[in-house]
Scaffold this motif. Structure first.
Motif, mmCIF file in Angstrom:
data_model
loop_
_atom_site.group_PDB
_atom_site.id
_atom_site.type_symbol
_atom_site.label_atom_id
_atom_site.label_comp_id
_atom_site.label_asym_id
_atom_site.label_seq_id
_atom_site.Cartn_x
_atom_site.Cartn_y
_atom_site.Cartn_z
ATOM 1 N N VAL A 181 39.663 35.359 41.627
ATOM 2 C CA VAL A 181 39.369 35.159 40.055
ATOM 3 C C VAL A 181 39.947 36.487 39.331
ATOM 4 C CG1 VAL A 181 38.092 34.944 38.257
ATOM 5 C CG2 VAL A 181 37.629 33.617 40.314
ATOM 6 N N ILE A 182 39.712 37.608 39.853
ATOM 7 C CA ILE A 182 40.223 38.894 39.215
ATOM 8 C C ILE A 182 41.659 39.043 39.286
ATOM 9 C CG2 ILE A 182 40.172 41.304 39.493
ATOM 10 C CD1 ILE A 182 37.441 41.214 40.094
ATOM 11 N N ALA A 183 42.247 38.541 40.331
ATOM 12 C CA ALA A 183 43.858 38.357 40.357
ATOM 13 C C ALA A 183 44.603 37.439 39.613
ATOM 14 C CB ALA A 183 44.240 38.143 41.906
ATOM 15 N N VAL A 184 43.750 36.486 39.150
ATOM 16 C CA VAL A 184 44.503 35.591 38.052
ATOM 17 C C VAL A 184 44.189 36.110 36.842
ATOM 18 C CG1 VAL A 184 44.436 33.187 37.287
ATOM 19 C CG2 VAL A 184 44.415 33.575 39.702
ATOM 20 N N ALA A 185 43.192 36.424 36.435
ATOM 21 C CA ALA A 185 42.642 36.822 34.924
ATOM 22 C C ALA A 185 43.368 38.350 34.949
ATOM 23 C CB ALA A 185 41.031 37.069 34.861
ATOM 24 N N GLY A 186 43.466 39.051 35.965
ATOM 25 C CA GLY A 186 44.059 40.294 35.648
ATOM 26 C C GLY A 186 45.172 40.318 35.267
ATOM 27 N N SER A 187 46.249 39.424 35.908
ATOM 28 C CA SER A 187 47.557 39.280 35.204
ATOM 29 C C SER A 187 47.554 38.904 34.183
ATOM 30 C CB SER A 187 48.160 38.199 36.320
ATOM 31 O OG SER A 187 49.531 37.821 36.085
ATOM 32 N N ALA A 188 46.812 37.931 33.602
ATOM 33 C CA ALA A 188 46.964 37.469 32.302
ATOM 34 C C ALA A 188 46.334 38.540 31.244
ATOM 35 C CB ALA A 188 45.883 36.360 31.966
ATOM 36 N N LEU A 189 45.380 39.467 31.720
ATOM 37 C CA LEU A 189 44.936 40.834 31.050
ATOM 38 C C LEU A 189 46.083 41.713 30.645
ATOM 39 C CD1 LEU A 189 42.040 41.793 29.847
ATOM 40 C CD2 LEU A 189 42.169 43.138 31.886
ATOM 41 N N ALA A 215 40.813 36.676 29.216
ATOM 42 C CA ALA A 215 40.856 37.006 30.716
ATOM 43 C C ALA A 215 39.890 38.226 30.921
ATOM 44 C CB ALA A 215 42.514 37.645 30.764
ATOM 45 N N ALA A 216 39.636 39.052 29.661
ATOM 46 C CA ALA A 216 38.761 40.203 30.327
ATOM 47 C C ALA A 216 37.426 39.669 30.507
ATOM 48 C CB ALA A 216 38.707 41.166 28.812
ATOM 49 N N ALA A 217 37.111 38.448 29.854
ATOM 50 C CA ALA A 217 35.538 37.877 30.163
ATOM 51 C C ALA A 217 35.463 37.408 31.725
ATOM 52 C CB ALA A 217 35.466 36.813 29.060
ATOM 53 N N PHE A 218 36.521 36.981 32.298
ATOM 54 C CA PHE A 218 36.688 36.734 33.653
ATOM 55 C C PHE A 218 36.755 37.891 34.342
ATOM 56 C CE2 PHE A 218 38.217 32.522 31.948
ATOM 57 C CZ PHE A 218 37.413 31.530 32.552
ATOM 58 N N VAL A 219 37.470 38.936 34.112
ATOM 59 C CA VAL A 219 37.558 39.818 35.016
ATOM 60 C C VAL A 219 36.120 40.755 34.906
ATOM 61 C CG1 VAL A 219 38.521 42.413 35.132
ATOM 62 C CG2 VAL A 219 40.116 40.450 34.706
ATOM 63 N N GLU A 230 40.762 47.330 38.520
ATOM 64 C CA GLU A 230 41.568 48.100 38.231
ATOM 65 C C GLU A 230 42.808 48.227 39.100
ATOM 66 O OE1 GLU A 230 37.811 50.440 36.805
ATOM 67 O OE2 GLU A 230 38.360 48.978 38.443
ATOM 68 N N VAL A 231 42.528 47.833 40.396
ATOM 69 C CA VAL A 231 43.644 47.725 41.271
ATOM 70 C C VAL A 231 44.491 46.402 40.859
ATOM 71 C CG1 VAL A 231 44.487 47.166 43.746
ATOM 72 C CG2 VAL A 231 42.300 48.403 43.135
ATOM 73 N N VAL A 232 43.941 45.112 40.725
ATOM 74 C CA VAL A 232 44.600 44.000 40.321
ATOM 75 C C VAL A 232 45.270 44.285 38.873
ATOM 76 C CG1 VAL A 232 44.567 41.619 39.815
ATOM 77 C CG2 VAL A 232 43.161 42.707 41.679
ATOM 78 N N VAL A 233 44.515 44.736 38.108
ATOM 79 C CA VAL A 233 45.206 44.788 36.715
ATOM 80 C C VAL A 233 46.223 45.768 36.638
ATOM 81 C CG1 VAL A 233 44.788 45.718 34.338
ATOM 82 C CG2 VAL A 233 43.374 44.003 35.312
ATOM 83 N N SER A 234 46.320 46.971 37.485
ATOM 84 C CA SER A 234 47.411 47.745 37.548
ATOM 85 C C SER A 234 48.512 47.374 38.035
ATOM 86 C CB SER A 234 46.940 49.186 38.062
ATOM 87 O OG SER A 234 45.657 49.943 37.324
ATOM 88 N N ALA A 235 48.348 46.628 39.156
ATOM 89 C CA ALA A 235 49.417 46.171 39.880
ATOM 90 C C ALA A 235 50.128 44.927 39.007
ATOM 91 C CB ALA A 235 48.924 45.481 41.364
#
Length: 333
Positions: free
Chosen positions: A17-25, A187-191, A229-234
């Motif tokens: 979930v974080i991977a998908v939402a983090g990309s959108a974020l 996206a932030a809500a899902f993250v 942090e890992v997913v969003v930064s990547a």
């Protein structure tokens, strides 16, 4: 199904979930930066770092109010700091061509420097609290309001530093500012939701593995709460927003010290810094060393890469991180 398999299944779901939402974020954060003309560093510090660091806040408050586990709360804060800095090693390996340190903006010097100051105050508070050298008021250590003040001063200083630099022209293509803000909020809500779930999964893993609170808080829980942090930064690196990715990591460390102050206020049984193990001070000092390495690398750009993937700065960061993990393991056995 075995308990461990169910726990790892939950962990995988939360990360997905974080991977998908983090990309959108990251995409929407970049769109906001381009539409408003704000720098990627400021967007990473203010928007991304806040959103990805909220799991640490939820975990800390839950640990001190519901679980009476001060070492989980403090270990999560300082453990997340060293983990965030270790993520730069991963970004360096993923970055094509030159090292990420060769491409970072100079504004990160200010963030890293403030990180050393705030983390240093937190570590000093741990050591001074039991010696009655740091007075408390209403069971709150004097270091906590100082950390809040320093965090606000850091934001102010970085804002004015960014405001005094040339602004990028707003982009006319892509999503509108309204759509970008709506996409970022969703996206932030899902993250935040998935990130807040991760610490409880981490605690289940700790119970299955039978490890102590100091080790669990500093490594397992810190890893779990730092997955955003890992997913969003990547994701930011993948779309070419390197400065936003780095600002997310360094900004999260600043926010973590704010979390430490809030955790202390939420801990009603006394001063959190006095109740927690002094072993966490070692992690704090390791985080300061790692932040210093980042500053040196920004002033003396590495250039050469070893094994075609890592600069000397990344190797140094990795070495200090593993040393900190080993010392924490020895304390937490």
């Amino acid at each position: 199904m075995p308990d461990w398999a169910l726990i790892w299944g939950k962990f995988s779901l939360a990360v997905a979930v974080i991977a998908v939402a983090g990309s959108a974020l990251s995409r929407n954060g970049d769109a906001i930066a381009q539409r408003t003309g704000l720098s990627g560093s400021w967007i990473g510090l203010l928007l991304l770092a806040t959103a990805t660091s909220l799991p640490e806040l939820f975990t800390g408050v839950s640990a001190v109010r519901l679980a009476n586990a001060p070492d989980i709360a403090v270990g999560d804060v300082f453990g997340s700091c060293i983990f965030n800095l270790a993520v730069i090693v991963v970004l360096d390996a993923l970055h094509r061509g030159h090292s990420v340190f060769d491409k970072m903006d100079e504004s990160h010097l200010l963030m890293a420097a403030f990180g050393i100051i705030l983390i240093g105050f937190g570590g000093a508070g741990l050591l001074l609290a039991p010696a009655s050298l740091a007075p408390s008021f209403l069971q709150v250590s004097v270091f906590s309001p100082l950390l809040i003040l320093l965090y606000l001063l850091a934001l102010r200083a970085i804002f004015y530093f960014e405001a005094g630099r040339p602004k990028a022209e707003g982009r006319k293509t892509g999503p509108s500012l309204g759509k970008a803000i709506a996409g970022y909020t969703t996206a932030a809500a899902f993250v935040v939701g998935a990130g807040a779930w991760l610490p409880f999964i981490g605690q289940d893993l700790a119970n299955v593995m039978g490890l102590g609170q100091t080790f669990v808080g500093t490594l397992l829980i810190a890893f779990a709460t730092s997955v955003p942090e890992v997913v969003v930064s990547a994701s930011a690196l993948r779309i070419g927003a390197l400065d936003m990715a780095i600002a997310n990591l360094l900004g999260s460390n600043l926010f973590n010290m704010l979390v430490l102050a809030i955790d202390d206020i939420a801990y009603v049984q006394g001063s959190l810094l006095e109740a927690a193990s002094k072993a966490h001070a070692t992690t704090a000092f390791m985080a300061m060393i790692m932040s210093g390495i980042v500053i040196v690398a920004l002033l003396h750009r590495p250039g050469r890469r070893f094994f075609g993937a890592f600069s000397w700065a990344s190797l140094a960061l990795a070495a200090v991180y593993f040393l900190a993990s080993y010392v924490t393991y020895l304390y937490g056995r």
